[in-house]
Design a protein around this motif. Sequence first.
Motif, mmCIF file in Angstrom:
data_model
loop_
_atom_site.group_PDB
_atom_site.id
_atom_site.type_symbol
_atom_site.label_atom_id
_atom_site.label_comp_id
_atom_site.label_asym_id
_atom_site.label_seq_id
_atom_site.Cartn_x
_atom_site.Cartn_y
_atom_site.Cartn_z
ATOM 1 N N ILE A 349 44.966 41.833 36.671
ATOM 2 C CA ILE A 349 44.308 41.278 37.856
ATOM 3 C C ILE A 349 45.233 40.279 38.539
ATOM 4 N N ARG A 350 45.884 39.438 37.765
ATOM 5 C CA ARG A 350 46.841 38.496 38.341
ATOM 6 C C ARG A 350 48.005 39.232 39.008
ATOM 7 N N GLU A 370 38.468 35.053 34.942
ATOM 8 C CA GLU A 370 38.239 36.476 34.705
ATOM 9 C C GLU A 370 37.016 36.645 33.803
ATOM 10 N N THR A 371 36.141 37.594 34.144
ATOM 11 C CA THR A 371 34.919 37.820 33.374
ATOM 12 C C THR A 371 34.745 39.308 33.090
ATOM 13 N N ALA A 372 33.908 39.608 32.116
ATOM 14 C CA ALA A 372 33.597 40.996 31.799
ATOM 15 C C ALA A 372 32.587 41.542 32.796
ATOM 16 N N ARG A 377 36.879 44.439 33.748
ATOM 17 C CA ARG A 377 37.023 42.996 33.964
ATOM 18 C C ARG A 377 37.115 42.741 35.465
ATOM 19 N N ALA A 378 36.806 41.490 35.864
ATOM 20 C CA ALA A 378 36.874 41.151 37.290
ATOM 21 C C ALA A 378 37.156 39.669 37.464
ATOM 22 N N TRP A 388 39.317 45.489 37.240
ATOM 23 C CA TRP A 388 40.278 46.202 36.397
ATOM 24 C C TRP A 388 39.567 46.920 35.271
ATOM 25 N N SER A 389 40.080 48.089 34.912
ATOM 26 C CA SER A 389 39.722 48.750 33.660
ATOM 27 C C SER A 389 40.964 49.458 33.151
ATOM 28 N N SER A 390 40.997 49.718 31.863
ATOM 29 C CA SER A 390 42.208 50.245 31.240
ATOM 30 C C SER A 390 42.605 51.609 31.780
ATOM 31 N N GLY A 391 41.638 52.421 32.150
ATOM 32 C CA GLY A 391 41.973 53.754 32.628
ATOM 33 C C GLY A 391 42.271 53.836 34.105
ATOM 34 N N ILE A 392 41.929 52.786 34.843
ATOM 35 C CA ILE A 392 42.009 52.844 36.309
ATOM 36 C C ILE A 392 43.025 51.864 36.868
#
Length: 452
Positions: A349-350, A370-372, A377-378, A388-392
């Motif tokens: 995200i950063r 950052e929060t779940a 995460r966002a 953010w997500s690990s696959g995307i």
Amino acid sequence: MIAVAVLGLTVVGGVTARPAAAADSTPYRAQVFTRGYDTSKVVSLTFDLDWRTGTPAENAVSKANLDTVLRVFAANGITGGFGMTGRFAEQNPVEAKNIATQGHKIFNHSYSHPDFMTLTQAQRWSQLDRAEAALKAAGIASAGWFRAPYRSGYMDSGLNRDLALRGYYINLDWTFDTTGYQAADWATVSARIDKYTVPGAIIVMHVTIPSTDPGNLQRVIDKLRGMGYGFVSPFQAVTRGPVRTKYFAIGGPAFFGAATTADLDATTTDTAVQWFQNGRIYYSPASAAHYVGGAVLTKYKAMGTVTSLLKFPITDSLPAAGGGRHYDFQGGSIYWMSATGAHEVHGAIRTKWLALGSTGAFLGYPISDETAVTGGRASQFQGGNVYWSSGIGAHEVHGSILKKYLSLGGTGSRLGLPVSDEYTVSVGRRSDFQHGAIIWNSTTKATSVIYY
């Protein structure tokens, strides 16, 4: 570190070591300095200062003695230390403030100079509190430094625990006393200097009659210089290594105040942290030494400092857009401005936010950590969100499209997570999501949702 047993405690370079504790945690006991950290030929000069109201003639002599000490220090460019009782500050607030104004370090020497080993914990705390209140009324403070009256119990573990429980983490003792307070002649004082002076020595002298120390001070300085010794302030004596270098590079006590702890292990023995009035300085071999202060330090502490995901700082304070500040750490950054407060941003995200222009671009400052969120995460920013997500990976959503997305339930909605940043289409702007898209029409200003 090399440790030696003294009176059942561990002494490290003249400092009483604390028991094993969590990283960067509040010291368990006050650290006792019988000498400074220096191993080179330097010493620190200190005076103890306490007198009750005497006859006008006695008070005049004592004040003249103090004037002499300050004048000699100034003429020689020496910053000294003063163990000051509360009753002295109470009776002589102008003189007390003048000592600090000239840059000398003040330490709490109790209120009325009792033997602390005859007092209960509550009585010890009362002495500390009354003295600190008197110092504060005179416009000065000890910054959590203490010196034991009569040197009584200065190495006692219980006393040093009581000091720490009241916020006094530095017990500045001394290496030797000139014995000038006993009206010692110069031959006696000179012999003691020859016998007891060692690198890093802290020398204690006294102001009040019948002390010969004020009159001998210039001779003391000249003799020490003749022996090849220089002088360091108490501010410097309790710092060392990369932390000391950073402390004085950023302005020392004028900028960062006095140290409020000894040099502590930050995580392991090859790392360090030291607390100061206006912040903390951290060091590790991988990150070098950097300071953290203000609201950013408050946030960093709340996260767990070096044990948090951020780990060690890798910069000092840096400017950001709009008058804000930021610090970078091994694991991310903390950004602050008055309108948003301090918030961390890290990871992918950063990286995305920095690529989009960080504080100088449309997203502006972070307004959340950052929060779940559902599926990932966002982080929220003034001008939008980054998800953010690990696959995307990480993608931003902002403006009217974000407003619509949130109204539908955001990541918990049928749309899922964003899979693109906002981009231009023929009718306006569009953001794609896992299971659809949101389109903003630049003509009608309306948003529409597509599901697939």
